[in-house]
Design a protein around this motif. Structure first.
Motif, PDB file in Angstrom:
ATOM      1  N   UNK A   8      33.412  10.505   5.495  1.00 19.72           N
ATOM      2  CA  UNK A   8      33.814  10.035   4.167  1.00 19.72           C
ATOM      3  C   UNK A   8      35.339   9.935   4.165  1.00 19.72           C
ATOM      4  N   UNK A   9      35.849   8.734   4.004  1.00 18.78           N
ATOM      5  CA  UNK A   9      37.292   8.491   4.004  1.00 18.78           C
ATOM      6  C   UNK A   9      37.831   8.576   2.573  1.00 18.78           C
ATOM      7  N   UNK A  10      38.668   9.594   2.321  1.00 18.58           N
ATOM      8  CA  UNK A  10      39.239   9.742   0.984  1.00 18.58           C
ATOM      9  C   UNK A  10      40.353   8.740   0.741  1.00 18.58           C
ATOM     10  N   UNK A  11      41.217   8.559   1.732  1.00 15.81           N
ATOM     11  CA  UNK A  11      42.361   7.667   1.615  1.00 15.81           C
ATOM     12  C   UNK A  11      43.130   7.955   0.333  1.00 15.81           C
ATOM     13  N   UNK A  12      43.356   6.932  -0.495  1.00 15.51           N
ATOM     14  CA  UNK A  12      44.187   7.089  -1.700  1.00 15.51           C
ATOM     15  C   UNK A  12      43.375   7.402  -2.953  1.00 15.51           C
ATOM     16  N   UNK A  13      42.104   7.706  -2.791  1.00 19.91           N
ATOM     17  CA  UNK A  13      41.244   7.850  -3.964  1.00 19.91           C
ATOM     18  C   UNK A  13      41.452   9.140  -4.746  1.00 19.91           C
ATOM     19  N   UNK A  14      42.354   9.992  -4.269  1.00 23.76           N
ATOM     20  CA  UNK A  14      42.721  11.191  -5.043  1.00 23.76           C
ATOM     21  C   UNK A  14      43.616  10.857  -6.227  1.00 23.76           C
ATOM     22  N   UNK A  15      44.171   9.654  -6.249  1.00 20.83           N
ATOM     23  CA  UNK A  15      44.996   9.170  -7.365  1.00 20.83           C
ATOM     24  C   UNK A  15      46.180  10.095  -7.671  1.00 20.83           C
ATOM     25  N   UNK A  16      46.688  10.748  -6.632  1.00 18.58           N
ATOM     26  CA  UNK A  16      47.849  11.614  -6.823  1.00 18.58           C
ATOM     27  C   UNK A  16      47.541  12.957  -7.454  1.00 18.58           C
ATOM     28  N   UNK A  17      46.283  13.346  -7.493  1.00 20.53           N
ATOM     29  CA  UNK A  17      45.852  14.589  -8.152  1.00 20.53           C
ATOM     30  C   UNK A  17      45.183  15.488  -7.114  1.00 20.53           C
ATOM     31  N   UNK A  18      45.814  16.608  -6.788  1.00 20.21           N
ATOM     32  CA  UNK A  18      45.295  17.504  -5.758  1.00 20.21           C
ATOM     33  C   UNK A  18      43.931  18.069  -6.120  1.00 20.21           C
ATOM     34  N   UNK A  19      43.732  18.397  -7.394  1.00 18.44           N
ATOM     35  CA  UNK A  19      42.445  18.957  -7.804  1.00 18.44           C
ATOM     36  C   UNK A  19      41.341  17.903  -7.688  1.00 18.44           C
ATOM     37  N   UNK A  20      41.681  16.653  -7.958  1.00 20.56           N
ATOM     38  CA  UNK A  20      40.711  15.576  -7.756  1.00 20.56           C
ATOM     39  C   UNK A  20      40.388  15.443  -6.270  1.00 20.56           C
TER      40      UNK A  20
END
Length: 335
Positions: A8-20
């Motif tokens: 599963x590639x997270x890439x930029x999908x955290x949207x700048x939120x570490x908890x996400x």
């Protein structure tokens, strides 16, 4: 049979939120992924802050953006990554990353990453490949912009660095990628040409459906990589071609079912089913000494008599005993 390794590639999908980012890792684990992958770069390690035409994206998902601005927004902060790795270790999913320069390789070494992925657009950076391979860890290389010659050169460079644990991924570098552009038969050709060299083959899938990865599994892919998000509505640079947890879980289940169905090369006969096949039976009462003819024996279901291939051979033979209607014809019944 080894299971397909599903990333599963997270890439930029955290949207700048570490908890996400942590929630994405947990969701990937719960969806059945074998690994969650990050990307380790800064805008400055990828490009320069220049606004001329060469750095302006002219089409596709990121049309109108400048490279530096896109990468600055999309990067995963390095100060998160050790914490994210520790969290992944704690919940039982492997976390590894794509380095984009030597400093990111050194950083990932320092936090204990056990595997590396080379992105398609870095697969022509032979110095990066050599340095990454020199760490002695498994190396996965996407081939989205590489010619056959460049793929072979990348493999040779890894081996020259003393590293033979190499996987190459068929990849279409379009975001998202259409089915008509996938050319999955290339996977079969890669397997034929590269597995004799000890190379594993898989797929980095940027399509928006499950069927592409399932087909790749059927063709022999041993690694599947797919972008992953908690919810496309959250945004993120890669959200448009990323799968949500329900979709990813369905993909994992489909791949596992495909693996099970592929099984092994097998010509074994199921004897229970064989009993329902055709064989030779008496279709009339036959008296001792009477000839077997087309009028008193026939090839019918079920399969308890002689194989149908013997039918012409036994026509004209004499019955050794009385044979009742509905009796399977076997060798002990005739001369």
């Amino acid at each position: 049979m080894n299971s397909v390794y599903i990333i599963a590639e997270m890439s930029a999908n955290h949207c700048g939120d570490k908890e996400l980012a942590k929630k994405i890792i947990k969701a990937a684990k719960d969806s059945g992924a074998d690994a969650i992958k990050l990307q380790t770069y800064t805008a400055d390690t990828l490009t320069i802050d220049c606004k001329n035409e060469y750095f302006h994206i002219k089409e596709g998902l990121w049309e109108g953006r400048y490279l530096y601005d896109l990468y600055k927004e999309a990067c995963t902060p390095w100060e998160w990554q050790k914490e994210l790795k520790n969290y992944a270790d704690k919940i039982g999913i492997e976390l590894f990353s794509t380095p984009f320069d030597k400093t990111s390789v050194d950083f990932l070494e320092s936090i204990g990453v056990k595997k590396y992925k080379i992105a398609s657009f870095e697969a022509v950076d032979y110095e990066l490949i050599k340095y990454t391979a020199s760490k002695g860890r498994p190396v996965i290389i996407s081939t989205g912009i590489s010619s056959f010659k460049e793929i072979q050169e990348a493999i040779d460079i890894c081996k020259s660095a003393g590293n033979s644990d190499i996987t190459i991924l068929k990849c279409t570098s379009a975001y998202p990628a259409g089915a008509e552009d996938m050319n999955l038969l290339t996977i079969k050709d890669m397997i034929e040409k590269f597995t004799p060299q000890g190379i594993k083959v898989g797929l980095s899938d940027h399509s928006t459906n499950n069927e592409i990865s399932i087909a790749a599994t059927a063709l022999g892919a041993t690694v599947i990589e797919k972008h992953f998000t908690l919810d496309r509505a959250l945004g993120g640079a890669d959200a448009g071609f990323s799968m949500n947890p329900d979709e990813f879980k369905e993909l994992v289940n489909s791949i596992r079912l495909t693996e099970k169905a592929l099984g092994r090369v097998c010509y074994d006969v199921n004897e229970k089913n064989r009993a329902l096949a055709r064989s030779i039976f008496a279709i009339k009462d036959i008296k001792k000494g009477e000839k077997l003819t087309e009028k008193n024996i026939k090839i019918i279901r079920p399969g308890f008599g002689l194989h149908p291939k013997y039918y012409n051979d036994i026509i004209g033979k004499s019955a050794k005993r009385n044979i009742k209607y509905g009796t399977p014809i076997t060798a002990v019944l005739f001369n």
